[in-house]
Enzyme design. Structure first.
Site, mmCIF file in Angstrom:
data_model
loop_
_atom_site.group_PDB
_atom_site.id
_atom_site.type_symbol
_atom_site.label_atom_id
_atom_site.label_comp_id
_atom_site.label_asym_id
_atom_site.label_seq_id
_atom_site.Cartn_x
_atom_site.Cartn_y
_atom_site.Cartn_z
ATOM 1 N N ARG A 22 22.156 -20.782 19.364
ATOM 2 C CA ARG A 22 22.851 -20.766 18.073
ATOM 3 C C ARG A 22 24.014 -21.759 18.046
ATOM 4 N NH1 ARG A 22 22.585 -14.286 16.552
ATOM 5 N NH2 ARG A 22 20.678 -14.456 15.323
ATOM 6 N N LYS A 43 9.238 -2.017 17.585
ATOM 7 C CA LYS A 43 9.163 -1.019 16.513
ATOM 8 C C LYS A 43 8.421 -1.504 15.282
ATOM 9 C CE LYS A 43 12.871 1.622 15.886
ATOM 10 N NZ LYS A 43 14.317 1.751 15.600
ATOM 11 N N GLY A 47 15.162 -13.329 18.177
ATOM 12 C CA GLY A 47 15.785 -13.679 19.445
ATOM 13 C C GLY A 47 14.878 -13.471 20.653
ATOM 14 N N GLY A 63 16.995 -10.639 11.878
ATOM 15 C CA GLY A 63 16.899 -9.869 10.639
ATOM 16 C C GLY A 63 16.828 -10.752 9.401
HETATM 17 C C1 3PG Z 1 21.787 -11.423 14.350
HETATM 18 O O1 3PG Z 1 22.004 -11.532 15.566
HETATM 19 O O2 3PG Z 1 20.705 -11.023 13.889
HETATM 20 C C2 3PG Z 1 22.840 -11.873 13.390
HETATM 21 O O3 3PG Z 1 23.876 -12.491 14.057
HETATM 22 C C3 3PG Z 1 23.306 -10.732 12.529
HETATM 23 O O4 3PG Z 1 23.932 -9.744 13.297
HETATM 24 P P1 3PG Z 1 24.075 -8.257 12.734
HETATM 25 O O5 3PG Z 1 22.670 -7.681 12.699
HETATM 26 O O6 3PG Z 1 24.991 -7.533 13.646
HETATM 27 O O7 3PG Z 1 24.620 -8.354 11.320
#
Ligand code: 3PG
Ligand code: MG
Length: 395
Positions: A38, A199, A352, A375
Site C-alpha cells: 500500500r 467466510k 490482502g 472490503g
Molecule cells: C482495509 O484494510 O481493508 C482498509 O484499510 C479498511 O480498513 P477497515 O476495514 O478497518 O475500515
C-alpha cells in the site's frame, strides 16, 4: 454507467498545502512494516505532487483503535518506509488535528512531506464529526483521496474533507475504480471469477452480483464447505456456516437457471487439527469424516481450477484456496496463483490474502491489476456506490 472522476491532474497543487488521504493500513510485525504494497501504491500520486512543488500532508488510518490513542497502531513506522520509497524525508507528527499538527503543516515548505498520526486515534474520524472534519480540512488548501482501500468508509477523512476542500482522486484510487469497473462493464469473455477465503457470508453479495457478469464461478477456500454442505455432502470439522446454506442453495439454483458454471472442489486436503504440522491426506470432496477438516483444495481440483483460469479472457481472483501460509496446504492457492500469473488474459486480484499469496510465490508483479482494497474492492464489485468515490465524481 462509466464513472468519471476528477483526478489530481486537474488540480493546481503548486506551492499549496495538499492533504492526501492514503490507505497506509499496512501489516506490522513487531512495529515494522511487513508488507509495503500500500505504501508503494501511494507513490505515483505523491511523486506527482512533489514534482509540482506541493506541500504534502499525508494522513491515514491504521488498524481499528476505535477513537483512542493506542501506541500499537502508531503510523510512525510508516513514515520511515514512505521516506525510503519516496527518496524524500517524511516528517512525522504524533498528532492528528491539534496544535502540533497545525504547526507542522504550517511550517511545510514546497516539496516537503508530513505524515499525521493515525486518524482513528480521534473519535471524530469514523463518526465524520463536522468539527473534526473542519479541523482536518483547515490543515490544507486542496484534498487528494488516494485511499481506495477506505473508499467504502464514510469517514471524515474520506467524505467530510472532500466536502470542504477542492477534492481530487489520486492515481491509485482512479486506477482501482477503472480496473475493477472493467469487470462489471463488458468484460472480455469468458470471464471467470475465483473466490476463496474463509467466510461465505463475507462474499455472498459479491458472488451474487458477479454471477450476472461471469461465465464461471470457481469456489475454493474455507467457504467452499458451505457450498459442499448445501449440496448435501458431509464436511466433517471443516469451516461451515449453517446459516448461509439456504442462500448458497439459492445461488446454485440461480446459476443453473442462468446457465452459469459453478466449479467446486472435487477433492480436498484434510487435516486432523488446525496446526501447521497436522496429519493430512487427500480425500474426495464428497465425504469428509468427522475429526477431519479441509485446509486446501486437492490436486485434481487445483488442476481443474487452473484450467478454468487458463481458458478465460478475463479473470478475477479474491481469496486463497486454503491455508497457503502453511506449506502442506499451499498447493491449491499456488496452482491458482500460477495460472493467474501466467495467462495472457486480463487479470485482477483483490484482497490482502490473495496479494500476500502472490507475494509469497514471487508472482505479485505478474497480474494486470493487484487491488489494494479488500472490503472496498468487494463492495465495488457488489455494485454498491462507495462514499469515497461518489464525492469525487465529475459533476
Ligand atoms: C482495509 O484494510 O481493508 C482498509 O484499510 C479498511 O480498513 P477497515 O476495514 O478497518 O475500515
Ligand atoms: Mg495478464
Amino acid at each position: 454507467m462509466p464513472l468519471t472522476l476528477r483526478t489530481v491532474d486537474a488540480a493546481e497543487p503548486d506551492d499549496r498545502r495538499v492533504l492526501v488521504r492514503d490507505d497506509f493500513n499496512v501489516p506490522l510485525d513487531d512495529g515494522r512494516v511487513s508488507d509495503d504494497l500500500r505504501v508503494r501504491a501511494s507513490l505515483p500520486t505523491l511523486r506527482h505532487l512533489l514534482e509540482r512543488r506541493a506541500r504534502v500532508i499525508c494522513c491515514s488510518h491504521l488498524g481499528r483503535p476505535k477513537g483512542k490513542r493506542d501506541a500499537r497502531y502508531s503510523l510512525e513506522p510508516v513514515a520511515g518506509v514512505l521516506g525510503d520509497r519516496l527518496g524524500v524525508e517524511v516528517a512525522f507528527v504524533d498528532d492528528v488535528v491539534g496544535d502540533q499538527a497545525a504547526r507542522a503543516a504550517q511550517q511545510l515548505e514546497p516539496g516537503q512531506v508530513l505524515l499525521l498520526q493515525n486518524l482513528r486515534f480521534e473519535p471524530g474520524e469514523e463518526a465524520n464529526e463536522p468539527d473534526f472534519a473542519d479541523r482536518l480540512a483547515s490543515l490544507a488548501e486542496l484534498y487528494v483521496d488516494d485511499a481506495f482501500g477506505a473508499a467504502h468508509r464514510a469517514h471524515a477523512s474520506v467524505v467530510g474533507v472532500a466536502e470542504r476542500l477542492p477534492a481530487y482522486a489520486g492515481y491509485l484510487l482512479a486506477s482501482e475504480v477503472k480496473e475493477l469497473s472493467r469487470l462489471l462493464e463488458g468484460p472480455e469473455r469468458p470471464f471467470v471469477a475465483v473466490l476463496g477465503g474463509s467466510k461465505v457470508s463475507d462474499k455472498l453479495a459479491v458472488l451474487s452480483n458477479l454471477l450476472g457478469n461471469v461465465d464461471s464461478l470457481v469456489i475454493g477456500g474455507g467457504m467452499c464447505f458451505t457450498f459442499l454442505a448445501a449440496q448435501g455432502h458431509e464436511v466433517g470439522d471443516s469451516l461451515f456456516e449453517p446459516d448461509q446454506v439456504d442462500a448458497v442453495r439459492d445461488l446454485l439454483a440461480r446459476a443453473e437457471r442462468e446457465g452459469k458454471r459453478i466449479l467446486l472442489p472435487t477433492d480436498v486436503v484434510v487435516a486432523d487439527d488446525f496446526v501447521e504440522d497436522a496429519e493430512h491426506r487427500t480425500v474426495p470432496a464428497g465425504g469428509i469424516e468427522r475429526g477431519w477438516r479441509g485446509l486446501d483444495i486437492g490436486p485434481d481440483s487445483a488442476k481443474a481450477f487452473a484450467a478454468a483460469v487458463r481458458d478465460a479472457r478475463t479473470v478475477f481472483w479474491n481469496g486463497p484456496m486454503g491455508v497457503f501460509e502453511w506449506s502442506a496446504f499451499e498447493a491449491g492457492t499456488r496452482a491458482v496463483a500460477e495460472a493467474v500469473a501466467t495467462t495472457d488474459a486480463y487479470t485482477v486480484v483483490g484482497g490482502g490474502d490473495s496479494a500476500a499469496a502472490l507475494a509469497k510465490f514471487g508472482l505479485d508483479d505478474k497480474v494486470d491489476h493487484l487491488s489494494t482494497g479488500g472490503g472496498a474492492s468487494l463492495e465495488l464489485l457488489e455494485g454498491k456506490d462507495l462514499p469515497g468515490v461518489n464525492v469525487l465524481r465529475e459533476s
